[in-house]
Design an enzyme around this catalytic site. Structure first.
Site, PDB file in Angstrom:
ATOM      1  N   CYS A 148       0.806  -1.231   0.000  1.00  0.00           N
ATOM      2  CA  CYS A 148       0.000   0.000   0.000  1.00  0.00           C
ATOM      3  C   CYS A 148       0.836   1.276   0.000  1.00  0.00           C
ATOM      4  O   CYS A 148       0.294   2.366  -0.174  1.00  0.00           O
ATOM      5  CB  CYS A 148      -0.953   0.003   1.188  1.00  0.00           C
TER       6      CYS A 148
ATOM      7  N   HIS B 236      -3.187   7.447   3.058  1.00  0.00           N
ATOM      8  CA  HIS B 236      -3.633   6.164   2.497  1.00  0.00           C
ATOM      9  C   HIS B 236      -4.920   5.765   3.203  1.00  0.00           C
ATOM     10  O   HIS B 236      -5.067   5.961   4.414  1.00  0.00           O
ATOM     11  CB  HIS B 236      -2.537   5.114   2.730  1.00  0.00           C
TER      12      HIS B 236
ATOM     13  N   ASN C 299     -10.130   0.165   0.735  1.00  0.00           N
ATOM     14  CA  ASN C 299      -8.690   0.277   0.526  1.00  0.00           C
ATOM     15  C   ASN C 299      -8.355  -0.208  -0.888  1.00  0.00           C
ATOM     16  O   ASN C 299      -8.381  -1.407  -1.156  1.00  0.00           O
ATOM     17  CB  ASN C 299      -7.960  -0.564   1.579  1.00  0.00           C
TER      18      ASN C 299
HETATM   19  C1  LIG Z   1      -9.221  -5.830  10.098  1.00  0.00           C
HETATM   20  C2  LIG Z   1      -9.743  -4.850  11.154  1.00  0.00           C
HETATM   21  C3  LIG Z   1     -10.817  -3.971  10.571  1.00  0.00           C
HETATM   22  C4  LIG Z   1     -10.339  -5.679  12.280  1.00  0.00           C
HETATM   23  O1  LIG Z   1     -10.789  -4.797  13.288  1.00  0.00           O
HETATM   24  P1  LIG Z   1     -10.371  -5.036  14.796  1.00  0.00           P
HETATM   25  O2  LIG Z   1     -11.057  -3.992  15.555  1.00  0.00           O
HETATM   26  O3  LIG Z   1      -8.869  -5.095  14.871  1.00  0.00           O
HETATM   27  O4  LIG Z   1     -11.013  -6.425  15.069  1.00  0.00           O
HETATM   28  P2  LIG Z   1     -10.328  -7.710  15.717  1.00  0.00           P
HETATM   29  O5  LIG Z   1      -9.537  -8.428  14.669  1.00  0.00           O
HETATM   30  O6  LIG Z   1      -9.638  -7.314  16.985  1.00  0.00           O
HETATM   31  O7  LIG Z   1     -11.589  -8.514  16.075  1.00  0.00           O
HETATM   32  C5  LIG Z   1     -12.522  -8.088  17.079  1.00  0.00           C
HETATM   33  C6  LIG Z   1     -13.704  -9.017  17.034  1.00  0.00           C
HETATM   34  O8  LIG Z   1     -14.459  -8.735  15.854  1.00  0.00           O
HETATM   35  C7  LIG Z   1     -14.592  -9.920  15.081  1.00  0.00           C
HETATM   36  N1  LIG Z   1     -14.557  -9.572  13.663  1.00  0.00           N
HETATM   37  C8  LIG Z   1     -13.509  -9.513  12.843  1.00  0.00           C
HETATM   38  N2  LIG Z   1     -13.889  -9.148  11.622  1.00  0.00           N
HETATM   39  C9  LIG Z   1     -15.241  -8.977  11.692  1.00  0.00           C
HETATM   40  C10 LIG Z   1     -16.196  -8.590  10.745  1.00  0.00           C
HETATM   41  N3  LIG Z   1     -15.913  -8.309   9.478  1.00  0.00           N
HETATM   42  N4  LIG Z   1     -17.481  -8.490  11.175  1.00  0.00           N
HETATM   43  C11 LIG Z   1     -17.825  -8.737  12.446  1.00  0.00           C
HETATM   44  N5  LIG Z   1     -16.936  -9.120  13.382  1.00  0.00           N
HETATM   45  C12 LIG Z   1     -15.659  -9.225  13.001  1.00  0.00           C
HETATM   46  C13 LIG Z   1     -13.437 -10.791  15.496  1.00  0.00           C
HETATM   47  O9  LIG Z   1     -13.692 -12.146  15.249  1.00  0.00           O
HETATM   48  C14 LIG Z   1     -13.339 -10.484  16.960  1.00  0.00           C
HETATM   49  O10 LIG Z   1     -14.307 -11.203  17.652  1.00  0.00           O
HETATM   50  P3  LIG Z   1     -13.997 -11.799  19.122  1.00  0.00           P
HETATM   51  O11 LIG Z   1     -13.719 -10.594  19.983  1.00  0.00           O
HETATM   52  O12 LIG Z   1     -15.257 -12.501  19.449  1.00  0.00           O
HETATM   53  O13 LIG Z   1     -12.816 -12.688  18.954  1.00  0.00           O
HETATM   54  C15 LIG Z   1      -8.600  -3.988  11.738  1.00  0.00           C
HETATM   55  O14 LIG Z   1      -7.737  -4.782  12.512  1.00  0.00           O
HETATM   56  C16 LIG Z   1      -7.793  -3.277  10.712  1.00  0.00           C
HETATM   57  O15 LIG Z   1      -8.283  -2.411  10.018  1.00  0.00           O
HETATM   58  N6  LIG Z   1      -6.495  -3.607  10.628  1.00  0.00           N
HETATM   59  C17 LIG Z   1      -5.614  -2.951   9.718  1.00  0.00           C
HETATM   60  C18 LIG Z   1      -5.917  -3.397   8.339  1.00  0.00           C
HETATM   61  C19 LIG Z   1      -5.148  -2.632   7.349  1.00  0.00           C
HETATM   62  O16 LIG Z   1      -4.943  -1.451   7.492  1.00  0.00           O
HETATM   63  N7  LIG Z   1      -4.747  -3.340   6.305  1.00  0.00           N
HETATM   64  C20 LIG Z   1      -4.109  -2.797   5.188  1.00  0.00           C
HETATM   65  C21 LIG Z   1      -2.792  -2.264   5.521  1.00  0.00           C
HETATM   66  S1  LIG Z   1      -2.398  -1.159   4.273  1.00  0.00           S
END
Ligand SMILES: CC(C)(COP(=O)(O)OP(=O)(O)OC[C@H]1O[C@@H](n2cnc3c(N)ncnc32)[C@H](O)[C@@H]1OP(=O)(O)O)[C@@H](O)C(=O)NCCC(=O)NCCS
Length: 329
Positions: free
Chosen positions: A116, A256, A286
């Site tokens: 990215c 970004h 994204n």
């Molecule tokens: C992927 C992302 C949105 C997940 O959000 P988060 O707040 O970190 O969520 P977590 O992974 O901690 O999960 C929290 C809970 O939500 C759940 N969950 C994950 N994805 C879910 C979805 N799409 N819908 C509903 N629940 C979801 C998980 O299973 C977890 O449940 P639990 O607490 O029962 O185990 C976030 O981590 C993120 O944006 N990360 C960076 C991604 C990024 O920038 N990528 C590109 C880099 S350029």
């Protein structure tokens, strides 16, 4: 003699028509609109539909539009750098294919892969060819068909990514506008948290890699989030500090678009108020190498000559960086 700077003189983007909404994703995986919106800021993303269509098709559209706006023929382009994480093929370079599709018969081109952060890396790389006087017209294009590597049964990944492309034209500027400064960084530890495992030289494609879904994006969301949120904010603050810029000096922060919470953290760290932050993640998700030029294209009419812009990115690798740019038109 005044220093030659590499200035953006035209910008264009291409976004496919098809919008994949949160409610449609609700039918594919166990998620819901409220969760996606509150955790990422995304409402929908665009998907490139059509047999055989690839990143180069979106890139070619962006570059064609950019030439038309600037009133130049593609044959006047000297060089094309395509930043992409989803090349049409592993080789030849997608940049070569774009050149062929648009008739950039006098250009040479190559791809740059930095996930990215690729667009920023390419912008800095291309600007050197202008600053040294080597070339007069350098195109930087970010193009990604992320839907080609997204597993739509994985709720952690499918909600985030979308398809799109954006391109800028770099030309010499002697009025003091253009790329002023840049900071680019990487840390290979990130390869453990965000990757597409198979299809390269380490794990070539086999039936087993396909069965194990190893041709899709793998992401440890929380770890990526933690790195992104600090690195993108730190590098933006650092480039401002070393150029003696305070928040009031900045016309626009161009981050970004990976997660609205990462964007907000960067704005907070730099003190730049939210009305000066380009955000369109709700419409496109994204788009990887497309996000920054797509923002510039959407905000183009609001930009003024001499405006100070801070561009910032974070991506797989890990890679991250920031660019301080003075808008030239
Ligand atoms: C992927 C992302 C949105 C997940 O959000 P988060 O707040 O970190 O969520 P977590 O992974 O901690 O999960 C929290 C809970 O939500 C759940 N969950 C994950 N994805 C879910 C979805 N799409 N819908 C509903 N629940 C979801 C998980 O299973 C977890 O449940 P639990 O607490 O029962 O185990 C976030 O981590 C993120 O944006 N990360 C960076 C991604 C990024 O920038 N990528 C590109 C880099 S350029």
């Amino acid at each position: 003699m005044s220093k030659i700077r590499a200035a953006i003189t035209s910008v264009h983007a291409f976004l496919p028509d098809y919008a994949l909404t949160n409610s449609e994703i609700e039918k594919m995986v166990d998620t819901n609109d409220e969760w996606i919106l509150s955790r990422t800021g995304i409402k929908e993303r665009r998907i490139l539909k059509g047999e055989g269509l690839a990143s180069s098709d979106m890139g070619a559209e962006a570059v064609k539009g950019l030439c038309a706006k600037r009133g130049i023929s593609p044959s006047e382009i000297d060089m094309v750098i395509c930043a992409t994480a989803t090349p049409d093929m592993l080789f030849p370079a997608t940049a070569n294919i774009i050149c062929d599709k648009i008739g950039a018969v006098n250009a040479f081109g190559y791809d740059l892969m930095a996930a990215c952060s690729g667009f920023l890396y390419a912008l800095v790389t291309g600007s050197k060819f202008i600053e040294t006087g080597t070339y007069k017209k350098v195109v930087i294009v970010g193009a990604d068909k992320m839907s080609s590597i997204v597993d739509y049964t994985d709720r952690a990944v499918s909600i985030i990514f979308g398809d799109g492309s954006g391109a800028v034209l770099l030309e010499p500027n002697e009025e003091g506008n253009g790329v002023m400064d840049s900071i680019l960084r990487s840390d290979g530890v990130g390869r453990n948290f965000l990757y597409q495992k198979a299809g390269g030289s380490q794990y070539p494609a086999t039936h087993a890699t396909v069965d194990a879904k190893e041709h899709y994006i793998y992401q440890e969301g929380q770890t990526v989030f933690k790195f992104a949120v600090t690195k993108m904010a730190d590098v933006s603050a650092e480039i401002m500090e070393r150029n003696q810029l305070v928040a009031d000096d900045i016309a626009w922060l161009v981050p970004h678009q990976a997660n609205k919470r990462i964007i907000d953290a960067t704005a907070k760290r730099t003190g730049i108020s939210s009305d000066k932050v380009m955000v369109n993640i709700e419409k496109y998700g994204n788009t990887t190498n497309g996000t920054i030029p797509i923002c510039l294209w959407e905000w183009e009419k609001k930009l003024k000559k001499g405006d100070n812009l801070i561009l910032a990115a974070f991506g797989g690798g890990f890679t991250w960086g920031s660019v301080y740019l003075k808008w030239a038109y």
